[in-house]
Write an enzyme that holds these catalytic residues in place. Sequence first.
Site, mmCIF file in Angstrom:
data_model
loop_
_atom_site.group_PDB
_atom_site.id
_atom_site.type_symbol
_atom_site.label_atom_id
_atom_site.label_comp_id
_atom_site.label_asym_id
_atom_site.label_seq_id
_atom_site.Cartn_x
_atom_site.Cartn_y
_atom_site.Cartn_z
ATOM 1 N N TYR A 302 0.814 -1.214 0.000
ATOM 2 C CA TYR A 302 0.000 0.000 0.000
ATOM 3 C C TYR A 302 0.846 1.262 0.000
ATOM 4 C CZ TYR A 302 -4.519 -2.291 0.723
ATOM 5 O OH TYR A 302 -5.660 -3.017 0.550
ATOM 6 N N TYR A 306 4.176 5.064 -2.847
ATOM 7 C CA TYR A 306 4.433 6.403 -2.317
ATOM 8 C C TYR A 306 5.915 6.574 -1.984
ATOM 9 C CZ TYR A 306 -0.641 6.489 -1.878
ATOM 10 O OH TYR A 306 -1.986 6.436 -2.146
#
Length: 487
Positions: A302, A306
């Site tokens: 997840y 990023y």
Amino acid sequence: MVEENHALFLLNTIHQAMVVDDLDFSIEHARLKEFAIKQADICKVVELNSAITLFEKYQLGKLAYTELETKNRLQDAKFWLRRIRRKTASLISQVERALGYVSKRRAVYCGDVSLNRHRQNQLLSQQYMQNTYLQNDEGFSIPLSEIAEHNISNPVIRRNELMVRIRGFEEVAQYCGHAAVFATLTTPSRMHATNATGIPNQTYDGSSINDAQDYLNHVWQLCRAKFDREEIKPYGFRVVEPHHDGTPHWHLLLFMPLEQIKHFKEVLTHYGLQDSPDEKGARQYRVKFIDIDPSKGSAAGYIAKYISKNIDGFAVGNDTSGQPSNLVAARINAWSKSANIRQFQQIGGPSVTVWRELRKLSSADEDVELNDAYSAADSSSWAAFCIAMNAIDTPRKEHAISPFYETKTAEHIDYQTGEITANYIFPNRYNEPRKPTIAGLKTEKTIVKTRTTKWHLLPQPPSRDIPRRPLGRLGVSSEGVSLDLCK
């Protein structure tokens, strides 16, 4: 005539934003340097309070020093120039945002001026490192650029190390039966220069990037104090990245016992919505959560995109803005440098300094605590390292190993008097005693030095006949890291 008036308005706006009292931050570097020298000379002849007032007049940041340290720095032109350059970068990014030059319609994440300044600074830094050498007492020399290639200055090593640590936390959570939650925290609408479509936001109050980051930090401080009172100890990582208009927001991947997740969300939502809770979209977008189901995917997966997006764009592909990931990463790095924002921060868990120092060792001694942690670090197992450090739900003071700091000393010869001073502490550029620096590791039973070789800067590049020393392992290799997490 309308276009001409608009151009004059923009020029006037830029000029007002870039001028503080009699200091114009937009002038060329040589004149800024002259200004810095002038202010430092003034501080040499006035009282300390007057010098501090002079410094504060130009809004150059805080002076978090003792009185003597403050006095020494205000009398140093280089200190003034560093603060002026930092303020210049911040003002430029703020002007670009305020004028609408940072958005999905113009330049995403940061303005083109900030990006070009960042690239120029990178080029100058690279040239400096290539031409600057360190030499040890044995005569071996090495350029700083080669050292940077083997530590976390290298984006690949930095990304791999972060992924190793994130995956390790996930393995710790599985070992302890903890759950994972992915949270996104952002700012009120008034801090956004443009809206989601890229047009100017009518409610924008002129908040800078740092104002928005300070707001998010304050929200988290309130949450953390609440968690401490209620003995909620989340661990994981925080990633700070910009919206398309440069306004920061946070992503948090945190692990904790399943029964604490609900209250964790309530606390973060409560404090995240204290400012402008009734504005349109606040409850829908200001604080968001994703409960991570291990059966559907890795928790590290997840946050992997990023991490990569904010470092070098590896395996991300095109950004949501449609731009290539490597260009997006360059813009995000320029954004973080101009605002002096720390992009990644570990929450909870053991000291990464201890981890890195252990990885410098070729072997460990008979101390069981040190040996177990060394074996974990040497094999790139952050989960095993957390367990060996006793760093799961415990304060730092209870961890098995801590960094060891000492003040470096040497014999000093006064060539005028012939006096030899043992254990002499060389002062810094402000003639102050140097503060202790990392020298090794400390357990209850022993101290292990990890930095035994002394290095010094060479005044000029070495001749070719001086031996060069091959580097050992200074960083984290990609061995053992599943790169498919970033896809």
